[in-house]
Design a protein around this motif. Structure first.
Motif, short mmCIF file in Angstrom:
data_model
loop_
_atom_site.label_atom_id
_atom_site.label_comp_id
_atom_site.label_asym_id
_atom_site.label_seq_id
_atom_site.Cartn_x
_atom_site.Cartn_y
_atom_site.Cartn_z
N SER A 278 -13.55 2.99 0.52
CA SER A 278 -14.73 2.15 0.33
C SER A 278 -15.60 2.77 -0.74
CB SER A 278 -15.53 2.04 1.63
OG SER A 278 -14.83 1.33 2.61
N SER B 165 0.83 -1.19 0.00
CA SER B 165 0.00 0.00 0.00
C SER B 165 0.87 1.25 0.00
CB SER B 165 -0.90 0.00 1.24
OG SER B 165 -1.62 1.19 1.32
N GLY C 18 -13.56 1.25 5.17
CA GLY C 18 -12.57 2.20 4.69
C GLY C 18 -12.56 3.50 5.47
N GLU D 141 -12.15 -1.15 -1.26
CA GLU D 141 -13.23 -2.04 -0.86
C GLU D 141 -14.47 -1.63 -1.65
OE1 GLU D 141 -15.50 -3.13 3.28
OE2 GLU D 141 -14.99 -1.03 2.93
N LYS E 232 -7.71 3.67 3.46
CA LYS E 232 -8.46 2.72 2.64
C LYS E 232 -9.69 3.42 2.08
CE LYS E 232 -5.85 -0.70 4.08
NZ LYS E 232 -4.78 -1.21 3.28
N ASP F 190 -6.25 -1.64 -1.56
CA ASP F 190 -6.75 -0.63 -0.62
C ASP F 190 -8.17 -0.20 -0.94
OD1 ASP F 190 -4.28 -0.68 0.57
OD2 ASP F 190 -3.63 1.28 -0.16
#
Length: 106
Positions: free
Chosen positions: A9, A2, A78, A39, A7, A37
């Motif tokens: 989402s 990463s 996230g 979602e 993160k 990373d």
């Protein structure tokens, strides 16, 4: 690996467009610098006659796009939430780095 601990989402409301949803998902992951990373959480309605053509989405009672996004957001893990339509596609290489950079300023 990463590049940034944040993160993302992607919360997706979808209905009746499995091909466009698949295209959106593909573009999101292929153009992300760090796809691990990302979602993706998607919601589809039980009364959608195309629902059997979708893969990896949550299915529930008919609802509005806003309610579907809220349901996706409640499951998101996230740091950054993005509300996404199924017909949108990502066109910018490393789009995730741009988003993370902007959010790291806050």
């Amino acid at each position: 690996m990463s590049g940034n601990p944040l993160k993302i989402s992607l919360c997706v409301a979808t209905r009746g467009r499995p091909e466009k949803f698949a295209r959106m998902r593909k573009s999101a992951y292929e153009l992300a610098k760090f796809p691990d990373d990302i979602e993706l959480i998607a919601y589809g309605n039980t009364d959608d006659d195309q629902i059997s053509k979708y893969k990896d989405i949550d299915i529930g009672p008919p609802t509005s796009a806003c309610q579907a996004w809220n349901m996706c957001a409640s499951k998101a893990k996230g740091d950054i939430l993005m509300m996404q339509g199924d017909a949108e596609i990502f066109m910018t290489q490393d789009w995730d780095l741009i988003i993370k950079h902007e959010f790291s300023n806050f």
